[in-house]
Design a protein around this motif. Structure first.
Motif, mmCIF file in Angstrom:
data_model
loop_
_atom_site.group_PDB
_atom_site.id
_atom_site.type_symbol
_atom_site.label_atom_id
_atom_site.label_comp_id
_atom_site.label_asym_id
_atom_site.label_seq_id
_atom_site.Cartn_x
_atom_site.Cartn_y
_atom_site.Cartn_z
ATOM 1 N N ALA A 1 0.798 -1.228 0.000
ATOM 2 C CA ALA A 1 0.000 0.000 0.000
ATOM 3 C C ALA A 1 0.831 1.278 0.000
ATOM 4 O O ALA A 1 0.271 2.368 0.077
ATOM 5 N N ALA A 2 2.149 1.173 -0.083
ATOM 6 C CA ALA A 2 2.976 2.380 -0.065
ATOM 7 C C ALA A 2 2.739 3.216 -1.319
ATOM 8 O O ALA A 2 2.592 2.673 -2.424
ATOM 9 N N PRO A 3 2.688 4.548 -1.191
ATOM 10 C CA PRO A 3 2.552 5.412 -2.374
ATOM 11 C C PRO A 3 3.719 5.201 -3.332
ATOM 12 O O PRO A 3 4.812 4.779 -2.928
ATOM 13 N N ALA A 4 3.507 5.469 -4.596
ATOM 14 C CA ALA A 4 4.542 5.279 -5.613
ATOM 15 C C ALA A 4 5.804 6.046 -5.233
ATOM 16 O O ALA A 4 5.751 7.235 -4.889
ATOM 17 N N GLY A 5 6.941 5.339 -5.292
ATOM 18 C CA GLY A 5 8.219 5.952 -4.985
ATOM 19 C C GLY A 5 8.564 5.981 -3.518
ATOM 20 O O GLY A 5 9.688 6.340 -3.153
ATOM 21 N N GLU A 6 7.602 5.586 -2.626
ATOM 22 C CA GLU A 6 7.856 5.572 -1.187
ATOM 23 C C GLU A 6 8.288 4.173 -0.756
ATOM 24 O O GLU A 6 7.993 3.175 -1.417
ATOM 25 N N PRO A 7 8.986 4.056 0.389
ATOM 26 C CA PRO A 7 9.471 2.746 0.837
ATOM 27 C C PRO A 7 8.338 1.758 1.084
ATOM 28 O O PRO A 7 7.244 2.140 1.520
ATOM 29 N N ASN A 8 8.625 0.487 0.819
ATOM 30 C CA ASN A 8 7.678 -0.599 1.081
ATOM 31 C C ASN A 8 7.999 -1.360 2.365
ATOM 32 O O ASN A 8 7.242 -2.262 2.743
ATOM 33 N N TYR A 9 9.093 -1.031 3.036
ATOM 34 C CA TYR A 9 9.536 -1.812 4.190
ATOM 35 C C TYR A 9 9.503 -0.958 5.452
ATOM 36 O O TYR A 9 9.921 0.212 5.446
ATOM 37 N N PHE A 10 9.008 -1.580 6.562
ATOM 38 C CA PHE A 10 8.880 -0.875 7.830
ATOM 39 C C PHE A 10 9.190 -1.836 8.980
ATOM 40 O O PHE A 10 8.936 -3.045 8.882
ATOM 41 N N ASN A 11 9.715 -1.305 10.099
ATOM 42 C CA ASN A 11 9.898 -2.078 11.332
ATOM 43 C C ASN A 11 8.579 -2.087 12.089
ATOM 44 O O ASN A 11 8.205 -1.106 12.729
ATOM 45 N N ILE A 12 7.842 -3.199 12.033
ATOM 46 C CA ILE A 12 6.497 -3.152 12.605
ATOM 47 C C ILE A 12 6.052 -4.474 13.224
ATOM 48 O O ILE A 12 5.125 -4.493 14.026
ATOM 49 N N GLY A 13 6.648 -5.596 12.923
ATOM 50 C CA GLY A 13 6.147 -6.890 13.381
ATOM 51 C C GLY A 13 6.736 -7.339 14.704
ATOM 52 O O GLY A 13 7.803 -6.894 15.133
ATOM 53 N N ARG A 14 6.025 -8.274 15.362
ATOM 54 C CA ARG A 14 6.492 -8.904 16.595
ATOM 55 C C ARG A 14 6.128 -10.394 16.560
ATOM 56 O O ARG A 14 5.100 -10.781 15.994
ATOM 57 N N ALA A 15 6.962 -11.216 17.200
ATOM 58 C CA ALA A 15 6.699 -12.659 17.256
ATOM 59 C C ALA A 15 7.342 -13.239 18.503
ATOM 60 O O ALA A 15 8.170 -12.597 19.162
ATOM 61 N N ARG A 16 6.961 -14.469 18.799
ATOM 62 C CA ARG A 16 7.475 -15.167 19.982
ATOM 63 C C ARG A 16 7.718 -16.630 19.633
ATOM 64 O O ARG A 16 6.987 -17.223 18.831
ATOM 65 N N ALA A 17 8.749 -17.214 20.225
ATOM 66 C CA ALA A 17 9.001 -18.655 20.087
ATOM 67 C C ALA A 17 9.532 -19.172 21.416
ATOM 68 O O ALA A 17 10.486 -18.620 21.966
ATOM 69 N N ALA A 18 8.888 -20.198 21.940
ATOM 70 C CA ALA A 18 9.321 -20.814 23.199
ATOM 71 C C ALA A 18 9.309 -22.320 23.006
ATOM 72 O O ALA A 18 8.598 -22.850 22.141
ATOM 73 N N GLY A 19 10.091 -23.009 23.827
ATOM 74 C CA GLY A 19 10.106 -24.448 23.642
ATOM 75 C C GLY A 19 11.013 -25.190 24.588
ATOM 76 O O GLY A 19 11.570 -24.623 25.537
ATOM 77 N N LEU A 20 11.161 -26.474 24.298
ATOM 78 C CA LEU A 20 11.905 -27.399 25.144
ATOM 79 C C LEU A 20 12.816 -28.246 24.275
ATOM 80 O O LEU A 20 12.407 -28.716 23.208
ATOM 81 N N GLU A 21 14.053 -28.438 24.733
ATOM 82 C CA GLU A 21 15.016 -29.309 24.055
ATOM 83 C C GLU A 21 15.494 -30.371 25.042
ATOM 84 O O GLU A 21 15.843 -30.049 26.179
#
Length: 691
Positions: free
Chosen positions: A524-544
């Motif tokens: 959805a970025a306007p023409a000529g504007e950046p398409n990439y942004f710092n915006i996501g979050r995630a989590r990973a937990a587990g057992l080994e």
């Protein structure tokens, strides 16, 4: 997610874990060995040679001898039995291969070959072309390691050490000369030749099953040795050349050719000074007939590339307590892809990428009382990247190119201490100063305490970061990069226990990782504007869970089980079906397990078998044109068995061995990536000679 494993899956998990726990309660008063996988000195976790049991980190060490006994020819296959590691490859030998550690992204693992980082800037690395011919050992450190290694070491570090000229020969030569007794020049030479027959997979361009078989060919040769230079100094050398070729598992256009050369030259003296130079060159070509959805239709599409990793290290003790170490490293990777026109009037496309890294590092290690080592270091790095893309098709000709460079200076400090006999601790901090994203600080704390002679508890907390890729920062054309992007961040907590009792070595680790500022793309970025942004979050937990034991003094068992619970906590723009709030992270199976058994029924015969269970994992299916953004699917679980046997001929045959090996022995059909069948059964037969 509800997990309902098949009977075979249950059998694998039971085999990999039952023996792990059956004797753990029988803690006895005995000297505990190093905790995880094998008893060894490790370097990667702290940049200091230390017992694995004293690092406070979750570490796995795989020896080159073990890989050769199992017939493992690619590093990516060696990692399939490492706890916390998931592998996803787009088909058979030569296809793009990715590694996910502890639920992190595939670009969250820093890869080092003899201390030289071989990731592209931003962490990307294709594991498909890294072979095992000359490997002495692989060290896998799980958990953030940015405090020592900077960007990309978010979920862990994999370091490959190539073999030298023989430490024993080096020591005997130096010691012999110090006593005034000249030693003869010593060396060993090895060669191996194998031919293979594989089972085809997938479908042809009509949709019919592509049955039948294909041929494969593999050879490698090495020379290594050591000899004295003067009374207290010796020189060692090693060189290896290899080639791996395959007709490919698809019915057409699936050839693969990998040519690798590596070498090491090192000099050491009894004054504890050392200098070493290493080199590794890889040249590969891979043909593939598949589209992005896995359809087998193209008869002339291919990729090729070369890479060269060079390293030079030097160490010298300025005083008995102060050691100075320096390293210079250079890495260059040139890759390209081309899809020529299939017929007159058809379109075409081609792309190139040229990536370069230059790194210099200086470190002082102070060896203090109470087994305390303080390290201060400075590292300078220069990166360059250039890409081109040209095409001509239904929408007319198009071309784009980009070129960028950036530099980074880092300062770090680390303290490794044993304040009391039962306690060991590590603390570190690092500050990176980057000319693109400014200053960033990471840290790590780890500690272990021995609560009994056979029981050790450990814990760690750390932060990490991954810099943006050149494409995310500087792309032009269909996508526009954002030079103001910040690094992706992580924080990780880990607790674990290691037990050695009753002939069993057991390790248990629980981890929780949080990732933020993940770089997301928007249409959805306007023409000529950046398409990439710092915006996501995630989590990973587990057992080994890891376990190791010996049965009847002749059969070695080595098993692991991994559970990973991953989910997206903030999907940013919500446009990416691979990254939806509440959904699991793609291509990370929730359950994994493996069991390796090795036996020597008679002195001349060695046998091994490795069973790997991979549970269900989510992915995107692009086979339906109406679902242009991909349809989320669950890939079924699968079980594979690899086996090998060798027979050493009598001594008069100069150390010759006959070899028989099989991968995916029962020809299990599975996808690690939706639409791309995994490698079918391959049977190898051959011989090796040398000492």
């Amino acid at each position: 997610m509800t997990f309902r494993p098949s009977r075979s899956a249950v059998a694998i998990i039971i085999a990999a874990t039952t023996f792990t726990f059956s004797h753990a309660r029988a803690v006895v008063a005995q000297q505990s060995p190093d905790t995880i996988r094998i008893r060894d000195i490790v370097v990667t976790a702290t940049k200091l040679p230390m017992p694995a049991s004293a690092t406070g980190h979750a570490v796995t060490v795989i020896t080159g001898d073990d890989l050769r006994a199992r017939g493992v020819r690619r590093v990516v296959d060696a990692l399939r039995t490492v706890p916390g590691v998931a592998v996803a490859q787009l088909g058979g030998t030569g296809a793009v291969a990715s590694v996910f550690m502890r639920g992190g992204e595939s670009d969250y693992v820093q890869v080092l070959v003899d201390g030289v980082q071989v990731n592209d800037p931003g962490g990307t690395y294709d594991w498909a072309h890294l072979t095992t011919d000359d490997i002495e050992r692989i060290e896998v450190v799980r958990g953030p390691a940015s405090v020592l290694y900077g960007s990309d070491a978010v979920a862990g570090v994999v370091q490959i050490f190539t073999r030298g000229g023989g430490n024993a020969a080096l020591r005997s030569a130096a010691a012999g000369f110090s006593a005034g007794q000249p030693q003869a020049r010593t060396f060993d030479a090895r060669a191996q030749l194998l031919g293979g027959r594989g089972s085809r997979v997938g479908t042809d361009n009509t949709g019919a099953a592509a049955g039948g078989s294909y041929d494969a060919f593999d050879w490698n040769a090495s020379l290594a040795g050591a000899f004295p230079l003067q009374s207290r100094t010796a020189l060692s050398y090693a060189a290896t050349a290899s080639q791996l070729k395959s007709d490919g598992a698809y019915a057409f256009n699936n050839e693969y050719d990998n040519r690798t050369f590596s070498g090491r030259l090192a000099m050491a003296s009894l004054e504890r000074a050392e200098v070493a130079v290493t080199a590794r060159h890889i040249d590969h070509t891979f043909h593939y007939p598949t589209t992005g959805s896995g359809a087998v239709i193209d008869r002339n599409k291919f990729t090729d590339g070369t890479s060269l990793a060079l390293g030079a290290t030097a160490a010298y003790f300025l005083t008995p307590q102060i050691e100075a170490r320096a390293q210079l490293a250079s890495y260059r990777s040139e890759t390209g892809g081309e899809n020529p026109a299939d017929a007159a009037g058809d379109g075409f496309d081609r792309s190139t990428s040229d990536v370069r890294r230059r790194t210099g590092e200086v470190r002082l290690n102070a060896y203090l009382p109470r087994s305390t080592v303080t390290s201060l270091g400075v590292e300078m790095e220069r990166q360059r990247g250039a890409t081109t893309f040209d095409s001509d098709g239904a929408f007319g000709p198009y071309n784009s190119s980009s070129s960028a460079k950036r530099s980074n200076t880092a300062y770090y400090a680390q303290v490794v201490a044993t304040p009391v006999r039962a306690l060991d601790a590590t603390a570190g901090v690092r500050m990176d100063d980057n000319d693109q994203f400014g200053r960033f600080t990471t840290g790590r704390l780890a500690a272990g305490v021995r609560v009994a002679s056979a029981v050790r508890l450990r814990g760690a907390y750390g932060t990490g970061f991954k810099e943006p890729t050149f494409f995310e920062s500087y792309a032009t054309g269909f996508a526009v990069g954002d030079p103001d992007l910040q690094p992706e961040h992580s924080r990780s907590v880990e607790v674990g226990a290691d037990v050695s009792a009753g002939g069993f070595d057991v390790g248990v680790s629980w981890f929780d990782q949080r990732f933020r500022d993940l770089i997301q793309y928007t249409f959805a970025a306007p023409a000529g504007e950046p398409n990439y942004f710092n915006i996501g979050r995630a989590r990973a937990a587990g057992l080994e869970i890891t376990g190791r034991t010996t049965v009847l003094q002749t059969i070695g068992l080595d098993g692991q089980y991994t559970f990973v619970d991953s989910n997206v906590t903030d999907d940013g723009f919500g446009e990416d079906r691979a990254f939806l709030s509440g959904g699991t992270l793609l291509r990370r199976p929730t359950h994994q397990a493996s069991l390796t058994a090795s036996a020597r029924p008679v002195p001349a015969v060695t046998t091994t078998g490795t069973v790997v269970y991979t549970g269900k994992r989510d992915d995107l299916d692009f086979s339906d044109p109406a679902e242009w953004a991909g349809k989320r699917v669950s890939l079924p679980s699968h079980v594979t068995l690899d086996a090998s046997a060798s027979y050493r001929l009598p001594a008069r045959f100069a150390g010759a061995e006959l070899l028989l090996r099989a991968s995916n022995l029962f020809d299990e059909r599975y996808d690690e990536v939706s639409g791309f069948p995994g490698a079918g059964r391959v049977i190898w037969i051959g011989a090796s000679v040398g000492h």
